[in-house]
Design a protein around this motif. Sequence first.
Motif, short mmCIF file in Angstrom:
data_model
loop_
_atom_site.label_atom_id
_atom_site.label_comp_id
_atom_site.label_asym_id
_atom_site.label_seq_id
_atom_site.Cartn_x
_atom_site.Cartn_y
_atom_site.Cartn_z
N GLU A 19 3.38 8.11 9.60
CA GLU A 19 3.99 8.95 8.56
C GLU A 19 4.62 8.10 7.47
OE1 GLU A 19 7.40 8.05 11.34
OE2 GLU A 19 5.26 8.49 11.53
N ILE A 20 4.80 6.81 7.73
CA ILE A 20 5.37 5.89 6.74
C ILE A 20 4.23 5.24 5.98
CG2 ILE A 20 6.87 3.92 6.35
CD1 ILE A 20 8.14 4.48 9.05
N ILE A 21 4.14 5.51 4.69
CA ILE A 21 3.00 5.03 3.89
C ILE A 21 3.38 3.75 3.15
CG2 ILE A 21 1.45 5.58 1.98
CD1 ILE A 21 1.73 8.51 2.76
N VAL A 22 2.50 2.77 3.25
CA VAL A 22 2.68 1.47 2.61
C VAL A 22 1.57 1.28 1.59
CG1 VAL A 22 2.74 -1.03 2.94
CG2 VAL A 22 3.71 0.48 4.69
N LEU A 23 1.93 1.05 0.33
CA LEU A 23 0.95 0.70 -0.70
C LEU A 23 0.82 -0.81 -0.75
CD1 LEU A 23 1.89 3.02 -3.72
CD2 LEU A 23 0.33 3.49 -1.82
N ASP A 24 -0.40 -1.30 -0.67
CA ASP A 24 -0.66 -2.74 -0.73
C ASP A 24 -1.39 -3.03 -2.03
OD1 ASP A 24 -1.23 -5.38 -0.34
OD2 ASP A 24 -2.28 -5.13 1.56
N LEU A 25 -0.69 -3.63 -2.99
CA LEU A 25 -1.27 -3.95 -4.28
C LEU A 25 -1.87 -5.36 -4.25
CD1 LEU A 25 1.63 -2.64 -6.58
CD2 LEU A 25 -0.09 -1.35 -5.29
N GLY A 30 -7.18 -7.68 3.16
CA GLY A 30 -6.32 -6.89 4.03
C GLY A 30 -5.49 -7.67 5.02
N GLY A 31 -5.29 -8.97 4.80
CA GLY A 31 -4.47 -9.75 5.72
C GLY A 31 -3.05 -9.23 5.81
N LEU A 32 -2.46 -8.90 4.67
CA LEU A 32 -1.10 -8.36 4.65
C LEU A 32 -1.06 -6.97 5.29
CD1 LEU A 32 1.70 -9.22 3.68
CD2 LEU A 32 1.18 -8.23 1.44
N ALA A 39 2.02 -3.27 12.99
CA ALA A 39 3.42 -2.90 13.21
C ALA A 39 3.62 -1.39 13.20
CB ALA A 39 4.31 -3.55 12.15
N GLY A 40 2.54 -0.63 12.94
CA GLY A 40 2.62 0.82 13.06
C GLY A 40 2.61 1.61 11.77
N PHE A 41 2.46 0.94 10.63
CA PHE A 41 2.49 1.63 9.35
C PHE A 41 1.09 2.10 8.92
CE2 PHE A 41 6.11 -1.39 8.98
CZ PHE A 41 7.12 -0.47 8.83
N LYS A 42 1.05 3.07 8.03
CA LYS A 42 -0.19 3.52 7.41
C LYS A 42 -0.31 2.85 6.05
CE LYS A 42 -2.64 7.62 5.72
NZ LYS A 42 -2.60 9.10 5.57
N THR A 43 -1.47 2.26 5.75
CA THR A 43 -1.61 1.53 4.48
C THR A 43 -2.63 2.18 3.55
OG1 THR A 43 -3.39 0.03 5.20
CG2 THR A 43 -1.12 -0.63 5.71
N ILE A 44 -2.38 1.97 2.27
CA ILE A 44 -3.34 2.32 1.21
C ILE A 44 -3.43 1.08 0.33
CG2 ILE A 44 -3.87 3.81 -0.74
CD1 ILE A 44 -2.08 5.95 0.53
N GLY A 45 -4.62 0.52 0.21
CA GLY A 45 -4.78 -0.72 -0.53
C GLY A 45 -5.44 -0.53 -1.89
N TYR A 46 -5.24 -1.51 -2.77
CA TYR A 46 -5.87 -1.55 -4.09
C TYR A 46 -6.33 -2.97 -4.33
CZ TYR A 46 -3.52 2.93 -4.70
OH TYR A 46 -3.08 4.21 -4.53
N GLU A 47 -7.63 -3.15 -4.56
CA GLU A 47 -8.19 -4.48 -4.74
C GLU A 47 -9.40 -4.42 -5.69
OE1 GLU A 47 -9.43 -8.11 -5.00
OE2 GLU A 47 -7.51 -7.64 -4.04
N MET A 48 -9.42 -5.30 -6.69
CA MET A 48 -10.48 -5.25 -7.69
C MET A 48 -11.76 -5.94 -7.23
SD MET A 48 -9.03 -8.04 -10.49
CE MET A 48 -10.52 -7.98 -11.48
N ILE A 82 3.98 -3.27 -0.86
CA ILE A 82 3.80 -4.69 -0.57
C ILE A 82 2.70 -5.23 -1.48
CG2 ILE A 82 4.55 -4.47 1.82
CD1 ILE A 82 1.63 -4.52 2.69
N GLY A 83 2.58 -6.53 -1.55
CA GLY A 83 1.48 -7.06 -2.34
C GLY A 83 1.60 -8.54 -2.62
N GLY A 84 0.50 -9.10 -3.04
CA GLY A 84 0.46 -10.50 -3.43
C GLY A 84 -0.13 -10.63 -4.82
N PRO A 85 0.69 -10.47 -5.87
CA PRO A 85 0.17 -10.66 -7.22
C PRO A 85 -0.56 -12.00 -7.32
CG PRO A 85 2.40 -9.82 -7.30
CD PRO A 85 2.12 -10.15 -5.86
N PRO A 86 -1.68 -12.06 -8.04
CA PRO A 86 -2.49 -13.28 -8.10
C PRO A 86 -1.63 -14.53 -8.32
CG PRO A 86 -3.59 -11.54 -9.29
CD PRO A 86 -2.26 -10.99 -8.88
N CYS A 87 -1.89 -15.54 -7.48
CA CYS A 87 -1.04 -16.74 -7.52
C CYS A 87 -1.58 -17.83 -8.45
CB CYS A 87 -0.89 -17.31 -6.11
SG CYS A 87 -2.45 -17.85 -5.37
N GLN A 88 -2.83 -17.66 -8.96
CA GLN A 88 -3.44 -18.71 -9.77
C GLN A 88 -2.60 -19.12 -10.99
OE1 GLN A 88 -4.95 -16.03 -8.63
NE2 GLN A 88 -6.99 -16.49 -7.80
N PRO A 89 -1.90 -18.17 -11.64
CA PRO A 89 -1.09 -18.59 -12.80
C PRO A 89 0.05 -19.53 -12.46
CG PRO A 89 -1.49 -16.22 -12.86
CD PRO A 89 -1.93 -16.70 -11.50
#
Length: 336
Positions: A19-25, A30-32, A39-48, A82-89
Amino acid sequence: MSFLSNINKTLKPNNSYNEIIVLDLFAGCGGLSLGFEAAGFKTIGYEMNKAASDTYNKNLSGICYNEKLTVGYKYPQADIIIGGPPCQPFSVRGIQKGIKDARDGFPIFIDAVKTVKPRIFMFENVRNLMYSHSWYLELILRNLKNLGYNITFECLNAVNYGVPQNRERLIVVGHKNNFSFPPKERKVVCVEDAIGDLMYTTPKDSKFLTKSQDEYIAKYEKASCCKIPRDLHPDRPARTLTCRNLAGATSDMHRVRLKDGRRRRLLHKEAARLQSFPDWFEFCGNETEKFNQIGNAVPPLLSYKIALAIKESYYNLCTQKISHSYSEQLTFLGGM
């Protein structure tokens, strides 16, 4: 329990708290999210990246949308971001254009927090953001604090959390209660613990370093005053895995020295295990795309332990709100 048994058993999607929704930007493969689902959360991911989003959808319970995010994007309601903004910059390996780099995803992440208003958020990035780009980190944190969050951040090394790899990452958590990072673990997991059954084998798809590559590496190691060859050593954790040293045939590439003296490029399964991906996790795409997904990923075992700490903070906040509401009701009734 062995390392392999541990990750294969622990890192499985668990729907007990779905019931706890996690957005993964910027979700990557999907490592994160895998750590948060375990750990029991429901995820919704966004990846280009299509291959990465396909991998996410193949292995996780949640859905990953193959989209390029922009400021103003309309997200569903969620409790955690949650998320990992691109680290290249910001990476020391890159040009380090920072805020001027078109790949900078922090405006998007901040906008998502502002729009969705999660109870907790977390992002990860390279440790260099704390140093060469510290002014920009301060600007990011100021913007997030202005949205009403307390900020806790620390540079964590994955090797201190059961991952057989030295991998330092900046982890930032925004919360409205207290939050503590998981404590460091005493046991260090080494390369042999992770890939001891594979590292001296030569499957049909093995790729061996040529004589000219060996000579080039020898010159590189001499010029960089490298006292210990940069092959994988069974009794030590691995060096940081990156897209560059996995997918590219560079002087710094990860490789295994076989007992006959030859050196072999890592197999996908070996690289995945060193990142703490379980064996059942399947990667989509061609050889390079698979290595890039692995090199870009957050180690799922590290993610899982951070997710448990976030879950504790989340439920402590909920308990406080319920307790506060109950106290208000008692005060109201006492005044009648």
